[in-house]
Design an enzyme around this catalytic site. Structure first.
Site, short mmCIF file in Angstrom:
data_model
loop_
_atom_site.label_atom_id
_atom_site.label_comp_id
_atom_site.label_asym_id
_atom_site.label_seq_id
_atom_site.Cartn_x
_atom_site.Cartn_y
_atom_site.Cartn_z
N SER A 196 51.79 36.94 -9.63
CA SER A 196 52.59 38.03 -9.30
C SER A 196 52.35 39.11 -10.32
O SER A 196 52.43 38.80 -11.36
CB SER A 196 54.30 37.86 -9.34
OG SER A 196 54.93 38.88 -9.36
N LYS B 225 55.31 33.42 -11.51
CA LYS B 225 54.87 33.16 -10.17
C LYS B 225 53.56 32.45 -10.11
O LYS B 225 52.70 33.03 -10.79
CB LYS B 225 54.94 34.26 -9.45
CG LYS B 225 56.34 34.88 -9.06
CD LYS B 225 57.28 33.76 -8.29
CE LYS B 225 56.68 33.64 -6.99
NZ LYS B 225 56.87 34.66 -5.80
#
Ligand code: ARG
Length: 465
Positions: A283, A289
């Site tokens: 991300s 992420k």
């Protein structure tokens, strides 16, 4: 523009003005049907050979046409073919170029055929090749799924119904469920191939032709199983493309289900598996992420393929016989379905063997959800209690477990005996996860022993393709 410029069109003879520029672009298909060039040329080569055998083209003319077409193929593959929208489609582009390069003999190629049987032939030849490529990719994916099943034949995970923990299963068994879906998909693909592999060539525009053509010969030259039986049907229907897209929609539906599980399983909440970094992305804002983009995209792409199926069905619905220009709209959905499914099968074929299984977390999840409750009920039945009563007794022990935060296998014998005094120490054999899966030891069951047998049979089935 000179008076007669409109006659550049192979069909220009009866027209008195040039095509409107917008209409020309609107009616053209060359932007997307160029990809049929290879099969269009093969179809033309077979047609020319047949015309020669029938005495319609002499040997020299056949030679000229064959050389000309092969040169055009090279030119296209080199990337310097002058594609022209005013020549509408791949067929007229190639034919016009042939005449440009070999002269008047090029104009004889279209004897005894129409673009209507030509395009139907091209799509079938093209699709047949793509089917064979897709079959190979599908087999490769199945090999990966089966290998994973063999590797994890004894690994325990919770099995779900309603996405609630139901009974323990083996991870290998779960993988073999995917393999069965893909196996049926393969069967559908092969079944579809039979109906694709029929030659429409010779149907001409719709009614056949007045020349002494040999349809069996062109069918054989092109590797078709047979020539089609009815000229009207041959140029008009696209059910074979619909069938293929139905196959593709089902594969994509299966892959979307597979994807959904992989996405869930990679989440911190499940944490059942890991996907190698090379199949994931990050991300731009959240540094922690790692997103399962590949399965997510595959899941998403199922939408476009299913859309193409509906599109093609709607395209065909209520079309009067025989050929209608509507059918030019068959190509983009078919091509996109082919491209999409090839990409998705490749992504899955690469990714599945790389799935890392987190056996401990899965085991713990199976242990937590009272997944051996049915085993306890079956145990009580073996002790002579009716199943409905056994169900009630186990229900009470689960309620007790929820209250005291204990799984069935964590309770003492005394605790279990509160619910029924026929329970004895041997109950712990069946309350364990291993005992539960091992007990389902019949063909199609989840016992590791059965999974190993099933995986072996599944591999053998692949080898006999
Ligand atoms: N480009 C056309 C198609 O894809 C080829 C057939 C055209 N036939 C015709 N009669 N206009 O369907």
């Amino acid at each position: 523009m000179s008076d007669k410029e409109h006659t550049i069109k192979p069909w220009g003879g009866r027209f008195s003005e040039a095509t409107d520029a917008f209409v020309e672009r609107f009616t053209a298909s060359v932007q997307f049907d160029q990809r049929l060039y290879h099969h269009d040329i093969n179809g033309s080569l077979a047609h020319a050979k047949m015309l020669n055998r029938a005495g319609i083209l002499n040997d020299e003319e056949l030679q000229q046409i064959s050389n000309g077409l092969n040169d055009i193929r090279t030119e296209i593959e080199r990337g310097d073919f002058p594609w022209s929208v005013s020549l509408e489609d791949v067929h007229m582009n190639i034919e016009a170029r042939l005449t440009e390069s070999i002269g008047v003999t090029g104009k004889k190629l279209h004897t005894g055929r129409s673009r209507n049987d030509q395009v139907a032939t091209d799509i079938r030849l093209y699709l047949r090749d793509e089917i064979d490529t897709i079959a190979t990719e599908l087999t490769r994916l199945q090999e990966g799924v089966i290998a994973l099943a063999k590797r994890e034949a004894s690994t325990i995970m919770p099995g779900f119904t309603h996405l609630q923990t139901a009974q323990p299963v083996t991870f290998g068994h779960h993988m073999l469920a995917w393999n069965e879906m893909l196996e049926r998909d393969y069967g559908r693909l092969m079944d579809c191939r039979k109906r694709v592999n029929i030659s429409p060539l010779g149907a001409a525009a719709l009614a056949g032709t007045t020349y002494p053509i040999d349809r069996a010969y062109t069918a054989e030259l092109l590797g078709f199983d047979a020539a089609s039986a009815n000229s009207l049907d041959s140029v008009s229907d696209r059910d074979f493309a619909i069938e293929f897209t139905a196959f593709a929609s089902l594969v994509m539906t299966h892959l979307s289900r597979f994807s959904e599980e992989l996405v869930l399983w990679t989440s911190a909440q499940f944490n059942f598996i890991d996907l190698p970094d090379r199949f994931c992305t990050g991300s731009s804002i959240m540094p922690q992420k790692k997103n399962p983009d590949v399965p997510e995209l595959v899941r998403g792409k199922s939408g476009r393929v299913i859309g193409h199926l509906i599109g093609l069905l709607t395209l065909m619905k209520a079309q009067p016989l025989a050929y209608n220009k509507d059918n030019q709209e068959d190509k983009e959905p078919l091509f996109d379905s082919i491209d999409t499914i090839k990409d998705c099968l490749k992504a899955y074929g690469d990714m599945v063997p790389a799935i890392e299984v987190k056996a401990d977390t899965m085991r713990e999840a199976a242990r937590r959800g009272f997944s051996t409750a049915t085993d306890l009920a079956d145990y009580l039945v073996r002790k002579g209690i009716a199943f409905r009563d056994a169900h009630e007794i186990v229900g009470q022990s689960v309620a007790y477990g929820i209250k005291h935060q204990k799984d069935l296998a964590d309770m003492t014998l005394e605790e279990l005996q509160q619910f029924n005094d026929s329970i004895t120490a041997d109950v712990f054999d069946i309350l364990t996860l291993e005992g539960s899966v091992a007990a389902r030891n019949h063909p199609g069951g989840t016992a590791p022993e059965q999974v190993k047998i099933a995986a072996k049979l599944a591999s053998e089935r692949l080898l006999s393709r």
